[in-house]
Write a protein that holds these residues in place. Structure first.
Motif, short mmCIF file in Angstrom:
data_model
loop_
_atom_site.label_atom_id
_atom_site.label_comp_id
_atom_site.label_asym_id
_atom_site.label_seq_id
_atom_site.Cartn_x
_atom_site.Cartn_y
_atom_site.Cartn_z
N GLY A 199 2.92 -3.61 3.15
CA GLY A 199 2.09 -1.99 3.02
C GLY A 199 2.69 -1.79 1.67
O GLY A 199 2.24 -0.40 1.52
N VAL A 200 2.51 -1.84 0.68
CA VAL A 200 2.75 -1.60 -1.03
C VAL A 200 1.89 -2.75 -1.41
O VAL A 200 1.90 -3.71 -1.48
CB VAL A 200 4.57 -1.48 -0.63
N ASP A 250 6.39 8.07 -5.02
CA ASP A 250 5.48 7.92 -4.00
C ASP A 250 5.63 8.81 -3.28
O ASP A 250 6.79 9.18 -2.61
CB ASP A 250 4.68 6.29 -3.90
N THR A 251 4.69 8.68 -1.89
CA THR A 251 4.82 9.46 -0.84
C THR A 251 5.12 8.00 0.16
O THR A 251 5.27 8.63 1.80
CB THR A 251 3.43 10.05 -0.22
N ASN A 252 4.39 7.25 0.31
CA ASN A 252 5.22 5.76 1.14
C ASN A 252 6.64 5.48 0.59
O ASN A 252 6.93 4.97 0.06
CB ASN A 252 4.05 4.09 0.46
N ARG A 254 7.82 2.73 2.14
CA ARG A 254 7.99 1.47 2.26
C ARG A 254 8.63 1.00 0.43
O ARG A 254 9.23 0.58 -0.49
CB ARG A 254 6.90 0.64 2.58
N GLU A 276 10.97 9.95 -4.07
CA GLU A 276 10.10 10.88 -2.57
C GLU A 276 9.41 11.81 -2.87
O GLU A 276 10.04 13.09 -2.65
CB GLU A 276 9.99 10.66 -1.27
N PRO A 303 -2.59 2.84 6.85
CA PRO A 303 -1.46 2.88 6.05
C PRO A 303 -1.39 1.93 4.62
O PRO A 303 -1.86 3.17 3.56
CB PRO A 303 0.09 2.97 6.70
N HIS A 306 -3.94 3.79 2.34
CA HIS A 306 -4.28 4.63 1.11
C HIS A 306 -4.16 4.11 0.21
O HIS A 306 -3.61 5.08 -1.05
CB HIS A 306 -2.40 5.38 1.70
#
Ligand SMILES: C[S@@+](CC[C@H](N)C(=O)[O-])C[C@H]1O[C@@H](n2cnc3c(N)ncnc32)[C@H](O)[C@@H]1O
Length: 401
Positions: A199-200, A250-252, A254, A276, A303, A306
């Motif tokens: 997811g990254v 980052d906003t994620n 993970r 974050e 996700p 993005h």
């Protein structure tokens, strides 16, 4: 881990007359798809044609056979989806589109995205069940506990124990991502490996990293921000190039964990802080601010999307509009972006230049590089025409006087 649930019925074994049993499990979907309403329990006896038909009609299929056969069934459904686009009706529609303005690069991109989404939806109908501790109760099934724990997290004590239902497609993605996480990605410019997380955004395309490795950094540059750090690769590179203080955002969540692990492994925790934050750190200014936003202005459906798609150029504009207010006097902003959106008719060069002006920025220099990743050579790729022309650039920007 999700708390959404999915329910389905199956015939109870051995009961005479046959009775229906109701089952409930947690529903896991990375794309936040709702749990399917119609679920059929299927096994190896169902033909691929019948499975494909069920999926196209919006029926989810919960697998109860041999695990390797589930993978074969998914491949067979995938082939049927591919064939759909080569059937006479589809070919006729494509020919008609070519004669009309629907064959513009923009129309081709939107068709490609529509097909991608439809494909994901159809393949996502084949489901598998995991036990409450991430075991697959099937013959010839791999051990996926470690892969699931790294993607979804360790199941906490106190959480009600229930099986988990997930699409086989998503689970195979989790398994693949875990292999990358175990092996790491070689980053030549860092002379080290970066560990990507599920997811990254993974730094598999080396060309933009080489731009950041070679762009000039004045000795006076002491502080830098890396906006949208992902794995932390660019923050690590800036630190390795001698910038004394780097803040990476980052906003994620993970990405925050992933970047923290990479910065720790590389021994850079004294130099790089991970935060974050939506775009810029809460406080402070920097001499150098770097951002590699998603390059394609289009809607994001999951996700991970993005990191690739930036709806309405939101992140791009947010970065540019905040730059002057976060740069120290004589500071420099580096925007890393390819022109793929221009070749797809999704953003013009003029529009990008107008964004710089609107943000009070002027161009110092532009460094270019041709991408060399496999898709640039793949003539079968739906976006080949645009990819073949793509150039990745590092725009050096400063406040206009
Ligand atoms: C294309 S990836 C680049 C990752 C990394 N910098 C690299 O070059 O490999 C863009 C990153 O921006 C992050 N992102 C998206 N919107 C953001 C925002 N508003 N603020 C901070 N990060 C954001 C995404 O989560 C993703 O990690």
């Amino acid at each position: 881990m999700t708390t959404n649930t999915i329910s389905w019925e199956s015939k109870s074994k051995g009961a005479k007359p046959a009775k229906n049993e109701t089952h409930t499990a947690y529903w896991q979907s990375e794309a936040h798809n709702p749990p399917p309403k119609r679920v059929h329990v299927i096994d190896d006896t169902l033909s691929a044609d019948a499975a494909y038909k069920l999926a196209c009609e919006g029926n989810a299929m919960l697998w109860s056979g041999d695990f390797q056969n589930a993978k074969h069934l998914m491949q067979a459904i995938s082939r049927r989806i591919d064939n759909r686009f080569t059937k006479p009706k589809a070919v006729k529609a494509a020919n008609q589109a070519e004669r009309s303005n629907e064959s513009s690069p923009q129309a081709q991109f939107h068709l490609h995205r529509k097909n991608q989404i439809e494909r994901a939806r159809t393949l996502g109908m084949l489901l598998v069940e995991l036990s409450s501790d991430y075991a697959l109760p099937y013959n010839r099934a791999p051990d996926v506990k470690a892969a699931c724990e790294s993607a979804y997290g360790v199941i906490k004590n106190g959480v009600e124990k229930k099986n988990i239902v997930v699409s086989l497609r998503e689970l195979l993605g989790v398994i693949g991502a875990y292999e990358w996480r175990k092996n790491g990605v070689d980053i030549e410019a860092l002379n080290a490996k970066i560990t990507p997380y599920y997811g990254v955004y993974s730094p598999l395309r080396g060309e933009y990293i080489n731009l950041v490795a070679t762009a000039p950094i004045a000795p006076s540059v002491k502080t830098a921000f890396d906006i949208g750090t992902g794995t932390g690769v660019l923050a690590a590179l800036l630190a390795q190039r001698g910038v004394a203080n780097v803040v990476a955002t980052d906003t994620n969540p993970r990405a925050i964990k992933c970047a923290t692990e990479n910065i720790t492994t590389l021994g850079l925790t004294k130099t790089v802080k991970i935060a974050e934050a939506d775009l810029y750190p809460e406080v402070g200014r920097a001499d150098l601010i770097v951002c590699n936003p998603p390059w394609i202005p289009a809607s994001a459906n999951s996700p991970i999307d993005h990191a690739i798609y930036d709806p309405n150029n939101q992140m791009l504009k947010g970065f540019l509009n905040g730059l002057v207010g976060h740069l120290n006097p004589k500071g420099e902003g580096w925007l890393i972006i390819s022109d793929i959106a221009e070749h797809l008719g999704l953003r013009t060069r003029e529009a990008l230049l107008a964004m710089f002006v609107a943000a009070g920025l002027t161009i110092i220099d532009k460094l270019d590089i041709k991408p060399t990743h496999a898709k640039t050579q793949d003539k079968m790729d739906a976006l080949y025409a645009a990819r073949a022309k793509e150039v990745t650039s590092l725009w050096r920007l400063k406040a206009a006087v």
